[in-house]
Design an enzyme around this catalytic site. Structure first.
Site, mmCIF file in Angstrom:
data_model
loop_
_atom_site.group_PDB
_atom_site.id
_atom_site.type_symbol
_atom_site.label_atom_id
_atom_site.label_comp_id
_atom_site.label_asym_id
_atom_site.label_seq_id
_atom_site.Cartn_x
_atom_site.Cartn_y
_atom_site.Cartn_z
ATOM 1 N N ASP A 398 0.835 -1.194 0.000
ATOM 2 C CA ASP A 398 0.000 0.000 0.000
ATOM 3 C C ASP A 398 0.873 1.249 0.000
ATOM 4 O OD1 ASP A 398 -2.667 1.336 0.437
ATOM 5 O OD2 ASP A 398 -1.656 1.979 2.277
ATOM 6 N N GLU A 434 1.756 -0.505 -5.003
ATOM 7 C CA GLU A 434 0.840 0.574 -5.339
ATOM 8 C C GLU A 434 1.749 1.791 -5.495
ATOM 9 O OE1 GLU A 434 -3.295 2.584 -3.769
ATOM 10 O OE2 GLU A 434 -1.748 2.157 -2.296
#
Length: 757
Positions: A398, A434
């Site tokens: 993330d 990401e």
């Protein structure tokens, strides 16, 4: 030499133990405890009994700022925490507060709940009502009056006495000294032993991978085939009805949204909401206890392992969405539950020249300090633990750009990536970035090192724009369809480096993407101000619910167009859970706080939208059966064999002629065809065999009118058979077309033809 502390009349033997490994490690006879803190002046290990009483063991052994002891009588199930004696000087970045029972950063299991009590905060919470503790708001909103300085030279015992006395002073409520025991979670010693039987990782290469992003609870909360007591749990996710659904679809990897132990923000709980997504981690080595079907402390560990074993038996890899960019402690007004009280300046990025406040590249209040060797060690130890002990097969990071920040710039050669590159364990599993954060220069799609794959946000945006009819996207669309070589080839990566997605947890579902022009997040209690406003969506004529058959038909075609494009593009496709059956969130594009039927999968849709489920299965099967849709190498656009002018790929106009540079900007910019030559793909398969497969013609029509396509001349094929038509609910259509003949492609649809002669 043996020391001891007493619990009532029973002495606790304490041996020196070892500085490694960090955390609590049960070896079958006793437990070694080890904790890093460079700032600590003294450390107490606190053993918590079932009745909540506490026994403190002073850790006298310290090597290289690692405090440790071995307790031969401590066994799995023991709850514990730490109290750190040291400087309380926020302006210098130090926030030691021995009144706080702190969780082990290396804890492998946790028990209990946080109750939001003022004792969790090391300041007067009542005096700061305007700034919600743990809020991810403005990092500059502090109040110097909230700082309470403790003389750094006070002896640890005297400091504790002073804080305790302060806690009893009603004139200073909420200031450091209020004991958090009983109001915070505790860490749990686990039994590390587990029967993995013959477990083996499936190890699908990227080009053979189909990822399915899922939420542990959302997948199972309403499934009628999952026993009620298992719904929302690891055991429920491993139930045969769930695994059979994924296998039947053709999925090869499940990517789980955060399962590391996380906290529910008090501000959400006060609104009757919860941190549903789980991007609020504090336990990087522990499976979230709320997803365990058993209440016994530590039981989540074995249940998680059993889930992984079941997925592996079905040939499905398990990928974890991990959040190493920040922790649940939030900004300077957040609770003190672990890292902040252990060594604030080591674990967090502090503002240069203003160490009271935190750098925030994530929008959550803080950023982990990936420049510090012990923080890097925590991240790497966590990754290795999940691979070696929990048998997971990869990670999706993330806001991965945060981990790459050495100073303020994103540096793809930062220490974190160097460590991953040389690590013999972590480097061998799937690593998905990401590739962005909210800081300056944080959008880094295409810029990660060669070992990494990336969520391709440009793919998402381009495919959405193409099918909603945005102009001037044709060249970009062609690039994304063929694996985004412009982003990945220069770093030695292959098409599989592009994790292609159109839908993910963050944003509209597929159904909502074609049903809403605007977000509808009122249920989140933020006046619809949260969530992305520029969704590149199109409601097909009516916002939200409708019974208009023409609009419903168009929405169905658009959904199938997006699924087919995704699954037939070069690269690694990722589906979002429930999109195969038309899951809706009623226009809410940010259900991070909605732990309810709004965010859970409605499994009745599998019957209601059975045609869409069948269509998804059909396209995945088409992809997996034909290597030309999942090439290991980029297309070259050159003849496959000497003297043969048939290329490995050719872009064609609707009239069947090869496109010229001028054609890319011509009036038919919403329609094109692409020929994919499957004969003699110039690369070996995993066994070294020359791959020979079928060749295909894909006809894309994003116009609002039917387009007549002509199949190319016999240099490409003498005959074509339709194998997929998105104008048909299941995609199935039987038709044979000769070379040079016409083919009617419905408005906003895609037809796939296979060369048969």
């Amino acid at each position: 030499m043996e020391a001891s502390e007493s619990t009532g009349n029973t002495p606790i033997p304490v041996w020196p133990g070892s500085a490694y490994p960090l955390g609590a490690t049960y070896d079958g006879a006793g437990t070694n405890f080890s904790l890093f803190s460079e700032v600590a002046e003294a450390v107490d290990l606190c053993l918590i009994a079932k009745d909540g009483t506490e026994t403190r063991v002073r850790l006298d052994e310290v090597d290289g700022y690692v405090w440790h002891a071995y307790l031969p009588t401590v066994v799995p199930g023991q709850r514990y925490g730490y109290r750190i004696h040291g400087p309380w000087n926020p302006s210098a970045g130090h926030r030691c507060d021995p009144s706080k029972l702190l969780l082990d950063p290396y804890g492998k299991a946790f028990d209990g709940e946080f109750d939001g009590d003022r004792s969790l905060f090391s300041y007067d919470i009542d005096a700061s009502a305007e700034d919600a503790p743990g809020d991810s708001g403005d990092e500059e909103s502090g109040d110097d009056a909230l700082i309470v300085d403790t003389d750094d030279d006070i002896e640890a015992e005297d400091a504790e006495d002073a804080l305790a006395a302060e806690a009893e002073d009603d004139s200073a409520p909420g200031l450091p000294g209020h004991d958090s025991l009983g109001h915070t979670m505790t860490t749990v010693v686990i039994n590390p032993f587990f029967d993995w039987a013959a477990d083996r990782a499936p190890k699908h290469p990227y080009h053979d991978t189909v990822i399915y992003e899922a939420h542990v609870k959302g997948m199972t909360a309403t499934h009628p085939g999952v026993p009620e007591e298992l719904r929302g749990t690891y055991a429920g996710l491993a139930h045969p009805v769930i695994i059979d659904h994924l296998v039947d679809l053709g999925v090869t990897a499940i990517e789980l949204m955060p399962v590391h132990q996380f906290m529910h923000d008090q501000t959400l709980l006060d609104k009757g909401l919860r941190n549903y997504w789980g991007y609020n981690t504090f336990g990087f080595l522990a499976p979230h206890t709320g997803y365990s079907s058993a209440e016994k402390p530590g039981a989540a560990v074995s249940e998680f392992k059993a889930m992984v074993r079941s997925f592996h038996e079905a040939g499905i890899e398990v990928i974890l969405d991990v959040v190493y960019n920040h922790t649940a402690e939030g900004n300077h007004l957040g609770p003190t539950i672990s890292f902040r009280g252990i060594d604030n300046a080591a674990y967090y990025r502090l503002v240069d020249g203003d160490a009271e406040h935190y750098m925030d590249y994530t929008g959550t209040g803080n950023s982990l300090n990936a420049r510090h060797p012990h923080t890097l060690q925590l991240i790497m130890d966590s990754l290795r633990y999940w691979v070696t002990e929990m048998h997971v097969d990869g990670f999706r990071f993330d806001l991965a750009s945060t981990l790459a920040r050495e100073l303020h710039d994103v540096d793809r050669l930062s220490a974190f990536f160097d460590l991953v590159q040389q690590d013999p364990i972590v480097s061998q599993v799937k690593l998905i970035a990401e590739p962005w954060d909210i800081g300056e220069g944080g959008y880094q799609v295409g810029n990660f090192p060669g070992l990494w794959t990336e969520w391709n946000g440009k793919y998402r945006d381009t495919v959405r724009d193409y099918w909603r009819g945005e102009p001037a996207t044709l060249g970009e669309f062609a690039s994304r369809l063929t694996g985004s070589s412009d982003l990945y080839e220069a770093t030695g990566r292959r098409p599989g480096a592009s994790i292609n997605f159109v839908i993910a947890h963050d944003g509209f579902t597929l159904h909502d993407l074609v049903s809403y022009n605007e977000k509808h997040n009122e249920a989140n209690g933020e006046d619809n101000n949260d969530g992305e406003s520029h969704n590149r969506s199109w409601n097909c004529g009516v916002e939200g619910l409708t019974d208009d058959p023409e609009i419903l038909d168009l929405r169905g075609r658009q959904s199938r167009n997006i699924l087919a494009t995704l699954l037939l593009s070069q690269g690694t496709p990722m589906l979002a859970h429930g999109d195969e059956m038309g899951r809706t969130q009623q226009g809410n594009n940010n259900v991070y706080c909605q732990d309810s039927e709004l965010s859970w999968m409605d499994w009745s849709l599998a019957d209601t939208n059975a045609d869409l489920v069948e269509f998804t299965k059909r396209v995945i099967a088409l992809r997996m059966k034909n290597p030309v849709f999942r090439r290991r190498r980029f297309f070259e656009g050159t003849p496959i064999r000497s003297g043969d002018q048939t290329r490995d790929i050719a872009w064609l106009t609707p009239s069947g002629e090869e496109m010229t540079p001028e054609d890319w900007d011509s009036g038919f910019g919403k329609s094109l065809a692409v020929f994919l030559n499957g004969e003699g793909i110039p690369e070996p398969n995993h066994r070294g065999e020359r791959v020979v497969g079928d060749s295909f013609l894909l006809c894309f029509n994003a116009h609002d009118e039917e387009i007549e396509f002509s199949t190319p001349n016999s240099d490409y094929a003498d005959e074509w058979a339709v194998v997929l038509d998105t104008a048909v609910p299941t995609g199935a259509k039987d038709a044979v077309i000769k070379a040079g003949n016409s083919l009617q492609v419905e408005a906003r649809s895609l037809v796939v033809l296979r060369r048969t002669a």
